[in-house]
Motif scaffolding. Structure first.
Motif, short mmCIF file in Angstrom:
data_model
loop_
_atom_site.label_atom_id
_atom_site.label_comp_id
_atom_site.label_asym_id
_atom_site.label_seq_id
_atom_site.Cartn_x
_atom_site.Cartn_y
_atom_site.Cartn_z
N TYR A 167 -12.53 10.35 -11.56
CA TYR A 167 -11.42 10.66 -10.68
C TYR A 167 -10.97 9.75 -9.63
CZ TYR A 167 -9.84 14.94 -13.44
OH TYR A 167 -9.26 15.85 -14.24
N LEU A 171 -11.63 16.84 -9.85
CA LEU A 171 -11.16 16.22 -8.86
C LEU A 171 -11.65 16.98 -7.74
CD1 LEU A 171 -9.28 14.18 -7.83
CD2 LEU A 171 -7.46 15.82 -7.75
N HIS A 195 -9.24 14.64 -20.39
CA HIS A 195 -10.22 15.57 -19.77
C HIS A 195 -10.70 16.93 -20.39
CE1 HIS A 195 -11.81 17.64 -15.82
NE2 HIS A 195 -12.26 18.47 -16.78
N SER A 229 -6.90 20.40 -10.70
CA SER A 229 -7.01 18.72 -10.93
C SER A 229 -6.04 18.38 -11.83
CB SER A 229 -8.46 18.78 -11.55
OG SER A 229 -9.66 18.98 -10.63
#
Length: 352
Positions: A182, A208, A228, A266
């Protein structure tokens, strides 16, 4: 049977064939001497580099700071086709782990052999009294070393010596390595040719994060895609995020003082940066245990795996601490990530 050839190459400051340093600008290039042997069959190269980081003050004078770093490159040379350049996958391990464990855990060598790619496994820096390895991914764990500079060094080196396409560099990471991915998305930026350093990325069990909740420096390229993966039962990097000071499963200062966003926050942040929207455009179920949501018309995707804890989805090796006991029914994250990288490459060729 595959029998890798281990080649150790050490790059030292002041060597006989040391390259001249750039005279201006940010100097992330490492010093090197000697030449990489040309492999004649499947081979593994363990490469040590000396990275120039930010200057340090010694006796009132600003002097360069150097640190030795290491990474492993797997090159399936029998898949080479003439002078065609190949994609590169960089795989970042988790905290208190190492490059060889990441290699066994993910099996990206397998995908490299099948697809004619190059796979590389960076080694995190030892920190905290030499008791753990880690990356300075925003949110966790150390800020001591410059892993952005190290990543650029690796890419430049592998592009030059392994016939890799600099515009087809994929990064993946797990846990603290996922935090690092990230951060790479946020801070790597573009090369001099205007193309991003990272073409596509995947994260497993990372989020994140930020030091002191400052996300203002995060600038994600709209040309980069992200997938992800996260376990719904992850007790270490919980999907709900972690405010500063909250205790987690690992109760030591670098984690206790760290903070990170939730999975939804995120992904929403990345999607907003990619296409200006966090709307889900499609949903799929690759297995009964896994639900994947796509955003930005497939450029951003996140998959949630039921009952999966802090493990690599699909890992069948019981000797590894991130072994997935439900690997037979959960998605093979490695193949899923590799397929997403391949789709990104195909889309790029279509748009040329």
């Amino acid at each position: 049977m595959f029998l890798p050839t281990i080649i150790s190459i050490t790059f030292l400051f002041g060597g006989l064939f040391t390259d001249a340093l750039p005279s201006e600008g940010r100097k992330h290039n490492f010093l090197r001497n000697g030449k990489l042997p040309i492999p004649t069959r499947d081979s593994t190269h363990v490469i040590t580099v000396t990275v120039e980081e930010d200057n340090t003050s010694l006796g009132g004078f600003e002097r360069p700071k150097f640190i030795e770093r290491e990474f492993t490159v797997f090159d399936p040379v029998h898949k080479r086709k003439g002078n065609a350049k190949r994609p590169l996958v960089l795989a970042y391990h988790g905290v208190m782990s190492d490059s060889e464990t990441m290699r066994q855990l993910t099996q990206f060598d397998r995908e490299a052999k099948d697809r004619g790619w190059v796979a590389a496994y960076p080694q995190g820096e030892w920190k905290f009294s030499e008791k753990m390895t880690n990356w300075n991914g925003a949110g966790c764990c150390s800020q001591g070393q410059d892993d952005i500079a190290f990543t650029k060094d690796m890419i430049d080196y592998i592009v030059k010596h392994f016939n890799v396409d600099e515009n087809e560099v994929y990064v993946t990471g797990v846990s603290n390595g996922g935090f690092m991915v990230y951060r790479l998305l946020c801070e790597m930026g573009d090369r001099e040719n205007g193309k991003p350093w990272i073409s596509a990325a995947s994260v497993h069990s990372g989020l994140l994060g930020a030091w002191q909740a400052d996300f203002s420096s995060c600038s994600i390229s709209t040309d980069t895609s992200l997938v992800h993966f996260h376990g719904l039962a992850d007790p270490v990097v919980n999907i709900t995020g972690k405010p500063e000071g909250k205790q987690e499963l690992l109760p030591f200062a670098p984690v206790t003082n760290a903070e990170w966003k939730s999975v939804n926050a995120s992904i929403d942040y990345v999607a907003e940066a990619m296409c200006g929207s966090n709307a889900i455009t499609s949903t799929s179920n690759p297995t009964e245990s896994t639900t994947c949501h796509q955003m930005c018309d497939g450029k951003v995707e996140y998959c949630m795996v039921e009952e999966l804890q802090h493990m690599w989805s699909g890992c069948s090796d019981e000797s590894l601490h991130m072994y997935d006991p439900n690997h037979a029914t959960n998605v093979d994250a490695t193949k899923y990530f590799a397929d997403s990288f391949a789709r990104h490459s195909s889309k790029k060729e279509t748009n040329l």
